[in-house]
Design an enzyme around this catalytic site. Sequence first.
Site, mmCIF file in Angstrom:
data_model
loop_
_atom_site.group_PDB
_atom_site.id
_atom_site.type_symbol
_atom_site.label_atom_id
_atom_site.label_comp_id
_atom_site.label_asym_id
_atom_site.label_seq_id
_atom_site.Cartn_x
_atom_site.Cartn_y
_atom_site.Cartn_z
ATOM 1 N N SER A 136 0.833 -1.198 0.000
ATOM 2 C CA SER A 136 0.000 0.000 0.000
ATOM 3 C C SER A 136 0.869 1.250 0.000
ATOM 4 O O SER A 136 1.729 1.401 -0.866
ATOM 5 C CB SER A 136 -0.971 -0.029 1.196
ATOM 6 O OG SER A 136 -1.981 0.947 1.051
ATOM 7 N N GLU A 240 -1.412 -2.720 -7.943
ATOM 8 C CA GLU A 240 -2.653 -3.077 -7.266
ATOM 9 C C GLU A 240 -3.239 -1.799 -6.691
ATOM 10 O O GLU A 240 -2.573 -0.764 -6.653
ATOM 11 C CB GLU A 240 -2.374 -4.085 -6.137
ATOM 12 C CG GLU A 240 -1.331 -3.635 -5.100
ATOM 13 C CD GLU A 240 -1.876 -2.725 -4.005
ATOM 14 O OE1 GLU A 240 -3.103 -2.750 -3.756
ATOM 15 O OE2 GLU A 240 -1.087 -1.975 -3.411
ATOM 16 N N HIS A 311 -4.568 -5.519 -1.501
ATOM 17 C CA HIS A 311 -5.194 -5.394 -0.185
ATOM 18 C C HIS A 311 -6.100 -6.598 0.041
ATOM 19 O O HIS A 311 -7.334 -6.502 0.044
ATOM 20 C CB HIS A 311 -5.986 -4.095 -0.103
ATOM 21 C CG HIS A 311 -5.140 -2.864 -0.078
ATOM 22 N ND1 HIS A 311 -4.344 -2.468 -1.140
ATOM 23 C CD2 HIS A 311 -4.950 -1.931 0.890
ATOM 24 C CE1 HIS A 311 -3.721 -1.347 -0.821
ATOM 25 N NE2 HIS A 311 -4.062 -1.004 0.395
#
Length: 341
Positions: A136, A240, A311
């Site tokens: 992230s 992502e 995630h």
Amino acid sequence: MSTRRSFLKFAGLFPVAGFSAPVPPATLKPRRLNPGDTIGLFCPAAPAYSREQVTIAVESLQALGFKTKMGPHFYDRYGYLAGRDADRAADLNAFFADPTVNGVIAMHGGWGCARLLPLLDYGLIRRNPKPLLGYSDITALLLGIHAKTGLITFHGPEGAATWNAYTVDWFRRVLMNAEAVTLQNPADKGDNLVQVQDRISTLTPGTARGRLLGGNLTVLSHLIGSPYLPDWQNSILFVEDVGEDVYRMDRMLTHLKLAGILDQLSGFVFGKCTRCDAGSGSYGSLTLEDVFADHIAPLRKPAFTGAMIGHIKDKFTVPVGIAAEMDAGRGTIRLLEGAVQ
């Protein structure tokens, strides 16, 4: 005026001192992690709101055989950040300088890692290579440190992640066993006639080789134009994201296209985009499949989506900067060498 034009034309033929493209640093592998090693836990972005979550993270790492050490500013808080930038950066610098710390894991993401990039001691980090792990917002640190030092970093579980069997298996194989693994999705059909969960979708078939580079698409795209991104030439980009509307994904991939990054790639892998559906009320919205058809298919380079990156509970540990080969037809990423020594 003609003299000035002649000079500029002549000067353009040769690199000017101080303005030549930087030479990427040589790739540097950290030492593998072993039972008994000490893991430094730090909060580079959002604060540690839950002490129970921290306790679970510590106990999970202890169950893997590690000792843990927290940065002095671990529980600091400055608004939505885990303390002041200088203090968060100091914790990370200190962990790389500390000979008793063998690896560093971010507790969780949030926002704030990019604010640390100008404050890190890259010479210190290169002299003391250690595994750095997270995902992230940690993408800013993974890419920035790799770009500045050549150190292989790792997109994988954070302290607050779900340390389940699947995630732990990839963590062990990559960071502890130094395996040149082939990252491949599970093929469990459950009681369905065909596989429904964690499917691979091939956008463009074929194989490609290159350095694995990437992470969270939002964070990566916001670093464009800074000195904290690596050379993309002949790389395999993996990305992502989470909680982004489709038009935002379109905007970010357009940004990568306009910046010339997509054209430099040898291959493209998209992991999971959690909670990124067009949703109700999105009249006339494109889908993610449409966006990939617009931006990725025209590249005519091997590409697939659905990798266990993002995630999600079950996730790969993906080395950033290591040589790899992807097979878009099979949906695999094969490391060409171990990522740790």
